[in-house]
Design a protein around this motif. Sequence first.
Motif, short mmCIF file in Angstrom:
data_model
loop_
_atom_site.label_atom_id
_atom_site.label_comp_id
_atom_site.label_asym_id
_atom_site.label_seq_id
_atom_site.Cartn_x
_atom_site.Cartn_y
_atom_site.Cartn_z
N GLY A 1 0.86 -1.20 -0.05
CA GLY A 1 -0.05 0.02 -0.11
C GLY A 1 0.86 1.18 0.12
N ASP A 2 0.34 2.36 0.50
CA ASP A 2 1.14 3.51 0.80
C ASP A 2 2.48 3.33 1.45
N VAL A 3 3.52 3.76 0.65
CA VAL A 3 5.06 3.42 0.91
C VAL A 3 5.18 4.32 2.19
N GLU A 4 4.85 5.49 2.24
CA GLU A 4 5.36 6.46 3.38
C GLU A 4 4.43 5.92 4.71
N ALA A 5 3.45 5.62 4.44
CA ALA A 5 2.48 5.05 5.65
C ALA A 5 3.41 3.98 6.25
N GLY A 6 3.57 3.00 5.34
CA GLY A 6 4.19 1.62 5.65
C GLY A 6 5.46 1.64 6.35
N LEU A 7 6.30 2.58 5.90
CA LEU A 7 7.44 3.04 6.37
C LEU A 7 7.46 3.59 7.92
N ALA A 8 6.34 4.45 8.12
CA ALA A 8 6.28 5.05 9.13
C ALA A 8 5.84 3.72 10.46
N ILE A 9 5.07 3.18 10.02
CA ILE A 9 4.58 2.03 10.97
C ILE A 9 5.89 1.01 11.10
N ALA A 10 6.61 0.78 10.17
CA ALA A 10 7.83 0.08 10.24
C ALA A 10 8.99 0.61 11.01
N GLU A 11 8.98 1.86 10.98
CA GLU A 11 10.08 2.87 11.83
C GLU A 11 9.66 2.71 13.19
N LEU A 12 8.29 2.88 13.65
CA LEU A 12 7.94 2.79 14.88
C LEU A 12 7.92 1.46 15.57
N ILE A 13 7.51 0.44 14.99
CA ILE A 13 7.94 -1.05 15.35
C ILE A 13 9.24 -1.45 15.63
N ALA A 14 10.10 -0.86 14.70
CA ALA A 14 11.72 -0.90 14.85
C ALA A 14 12.28 -0.21 16.31
N GLY A 15 11.65 0.82 16.51
CA GLY A 15 11.89 1.81 17.59
C GLY A 15 11.61 1.38 18.99
N MET A 16 10.71 0.09 18.95
CA MET A 16 10.06 -0.39 20.17
C MET A 16 11.09 -0.86 21.11
N THR A 17 11.10 -0.63 22.45
CA THR A 17 12.04 -1.43 23.43
C THR A 17 11.50 -2.79 23.74
N LYS A 18 10.16 -3.06 23.69
CA LYS A 18 9.61 -4.11 24.15
C LYS A 18 9.82 -5.31 23.12
N PRO A 19 9.79 -6.45 23.60
CA PRO A 19 9.82 -7.48 22.75
C PRO A 19 8.72 -7.63 21.74
N THR A 20 9.15 -7.91 20.36
CA THR A 20 8.20 -7.89 19.26
C THR A 20 8.48 -9.26 18.41
#
Length: 243
Positions: A92-111
């Motif tokens: 889908g939307d590239v920038e929206a997808g990247l925004a979500i991915a960056e936030l997931i990658a920045g989480m300190t909790k187990p993922t």
Amino acid sequence: MTETTKPTQPEEEKSSDAKETVQGILDFGSALTRTPSGTVYCLTIIGQIEGHMTASNNTKTTKYEHVLPLLAKLEESEEVDGVLFLLNTVGGDVEAGLAIAELIAGMTKPTVSIVLGGSHSIGVPLAVAARRSFAVPSAAMTIHPVRMSGTVIAAPQTYSYFQRLQDRIVAFVAGHSNISGEKFQALMLEKDDMAADVGSVIYGEEAVRLGLIDQVGGLSDGLSCLYRQIRERRAEKSAGAGD
């Protein structure tokens, strides 16, 4: 006369948990599960990643304006120990997808992420953003160059923008997986794998062999890994508190 008694506190909590779970599934495709091993929030990323433009009513979407604040809340929540992402997205939307991915990658909790039916296009960065990624053997991932709909101005600046956006995707994937940027770029530009198009389609075991996904596995594997991360994080916190 029969004497009525109020429900016990545990029963009230169970009823509240059940309502919360049902509402979460209806609103966000998500569920909160409390176990002795830890409290896990399960979030689905499905259909089309919806960006600034609203998709048609008959299209299943993941809305970034819902997911971004939810991820921030999960990171800050003392109740949630880890987050499990279930992916079956067409991109889908590239920038929206990247925004979500960056936030997931920045989480300190187990993922942990699990690619199920597919994680195509911008779904690839989403799949590799978690601390540990899994894919079922039948999962598919389509890798292709950046596409853009609507009016495109045929100017050098446009081509430069496309290239810079593509470079951002390549850098993110290479930085959060075991595949090199050169190899991922080559998969993007492969000419023999897709009919009337450029790119590659890879499946679960191949994605692991290429270093794109960490491990072949399903739900039980993903949960085991997530609970292991939770135990390790608790141990680190306990060791830090004892110093």
